[in-house]
Design a protein around this motif. Structure first.
Motif, PDB file in Angstrom:
ATOM      1  N   GLY A  41      57.701  43.457  58.936  1.00 25.04           N
ATOM      2  CA  GLY A  41      59.095  43.280  59.354  1.00 25.04           C
ATOM      3  C   GLY A  41      60.035  42.852  58.259  1.00 25.04           C
ATOM      4  O   GLY A  41      61.195  42.506  58.532  1.00 25.04           O
ATOM      5  N   LYS A  42      59.590  42.877  56.997  1.00 23.70           N
ATOM      6  CA  LYS A  42      60.425  42.437  55.872  1.00 23.70           C
ATOM      7  C   LYS A  42      60.663  43.589  54.896  1.00 23.70           C
ATOM      8  O   LYS A  42      60.025  44.638  54.979  1.00 23.70           O
ATOM      9  N   GLY A  43      61.574  43.346  53.947  1.00 23.71           N
ATOM     10  CA  GLY A  43      61.831  44.338  52.927  1.00 23.71           C
ATOM     11  C   GLY A  43      60.826  44.257  51.798  1.00 23.71           C
ATOM     12  O   GLY A  43      60.170  43.229  51.609  1.00 23.71           O
ATOM     13  N   PRO A  44      60.662  45.336  51.048  1.00 21.86           N
ATOM     14  CA  PRO A  44      59.755  45.313  49.888  1.00 21.86           C
ATOM     15  C   PRO A  44      60.194  44.253  48.870  1.00 21.86           C
ATOM     16  O   PRO A  44      61.381  44.150  48.554  1.00 21.86           O
TER      17      PRO A  44
ATOM     18  N   GLN B  37      62.729  53.204  56.796  1.00 25.30           N
ATOM     19  CA  GLN B  37      61.291  53.217  57.041  1.00 25.30           C
ATOM     20  C   GLN B  37      61.079  53.321  58.544  1.00 25.30           C
ATOM     21  O   GLN B  37      61.322  52.359  59.286  1.00 25.30           O
ATOM     22  N   MET B  89      63.722  50.994  60.337  1.00 20.77           N
ATOM     23  CA  MET B  89      64.236  49.891  59.502  1.00 20.77           C
ATOM     24  C   MET B  89      65.047  50.522  58.383  1.00 20.77           C
ATOM     25  O   MET B  89      64.584  51.467  57.736  1.00 20.77           O
ATOM     26  N   PHE B  91      66.843  49.718  54.821  1.00 20.82           N
ATOM     27  CA  PHE B  91      66.867  48.761  53.727  1.00 20.82           C
ATOM     28  C   PHE B  91      67.952  49.132  52.730  1.00 20.82           C
ATOM     29  O   PHE B  91      68.063  50.287  52.322  1.00 20.82           O
ATOM     30  N   GLY B 102      66.806  44.309  50.288  1.00 25.93           N
ATOM     31  CA  GLY B 102      67.163  43.331  51.291  1.00 25.93           C
ATOM     32  C   GLY B 102      66.116  43.252  52.388  1.00 25.93           C
ATOM     33  O   GLY B 102      65.120  43.998  52.363  1.00 25.93           O
ATOM     34  N   PRO B 103      66.329  42.362  53.368  1.00 29.76           N
ATOM     35  CA  PRO B 103      65.336  42.160  54.430  1.00 29.76           C
ATOM     36  C   PRO B 103      65.332  43.255  55.485  1.00 29.76           C
ATOM     37  O   PRO B 103      64.401  43.325  56.285  1.00 29.76           O
ATOM     38  N   ARG B 106      66.807  46.428  61.590  1.00 27.97           N
ATOM     39  CA  ARG B 106      66.027  47.266  62.505  1.00 27.97           C
ATOM     40  C   ARG B 106      66.997  47.935  63.470  1.00 27.97           C
ATOM     41  O   ARG B 106      67.664  47.264  64.252  1.00 27.97           O
TER      42      ARG B 106
END
Lengths: 111, 110
Positions: A41-44, B37, B89, B91, B102-103, B106
């Motif tokens: 659920g996070k970014g790379p 993603q 998602m 990004f 970034g985080p 969604r």
């Protein structure tokens, strides 16, 4: 077309059990190969950049190496907090801006 | 440590609606990107932006998508008429050399 293939898809290790993740790539010319860590659920999260064959980079328990066809991410004495998906990406020397990612290796370190 | 921020963290929308995803890149970075993603799949490049214009775009980035840097800090991705398959998602990334992500937002399209 650029191709990035990572293996294995998933890897389960015991804490302290060292191993390597593989990234093989096909590009018209390599401008850079990148390793990222991604938590659910996070970014790379950026880890390393490698630019030329023979280059190595290290950070804590991780070491990345590069040849003309593949890169390895070596994990030495891993801890449970190293559990994550590790992504490999390439930047093509043909002037492209966007990274081409592999599908990643899902790494689980069991205590 | 400077980081890329994105808002909202989660966006739910109805099919056919417009959405705007927002990003604040790292302040001294010059290049900005959007990736997506889809759940369980790899990260895919959408578009890059430099010097107030699109530098490169992928086949995914069709006429339904647009990007803008409306002021000195924000970078936005607009999807004009969302489809179910836009659920993913998204990004944002920025760079001088290495791309920092970034985080994510969604996006769920119902």
């Amino acid at each position: 077309e650029d191709q990035v293939t990572q293996s294995p898809e998933a890897l389960r290790l015991q804490e302290g059990e060292s191993s390597s993740l593989n990234c093989s790539y096909t590009v018209s010319g390599l401008r850079g190969l990148f390793w990222y860590r991604q938590d659910p659920g996070k970014g790379p999260e950026f880890l390393f950049t490698l630019y030329s064959a023979g280059e190595e980079k290290e950070k804590e328990r991780l070491k990345a190496t590069l040849t003309k066809k593949e890169s390895f991410l070596h994990i030495t004495a891993p801890k449970p907090e190293d559990s994550a998906t590790y992504l490999c990406a390439v930047l093509d020397g043909g002037g492209a801006d966007g990274l081409t990612f592999g599908k990643g290796t899902h790494l689980i370190i069991q205590p | 440590e400077p980081e890329v921020t994105q808002t909202p963290s989660h966006q739910v929308t109805q099919m056919g609606q417009e959405v705007i995803l927002r990003c604040v890149p790292i302040s001294n970075h010059l290049y900005f990107y959007w990736y997506r993603q889809i759940l369980g799949q790899k990260v895919e490049f959408l578009v890059s932006f430099y010097n107030n214009e699109i530098s490169e775009k992928s086949e995914i980035f069709d006429d339904q998508f647009s990007v803008e840097r409306p002021d000195g800090s924000n970078f936005t991705l607009k999807i004009r008429s969302t489809k179910l398959e836009d659920s993913a998602m998204y990004f944002c990334a920025s760079s001088v050399k290495e791309q920092f992500f970034g985080p994510g937002t969604r996006l769920t399209v119902l």
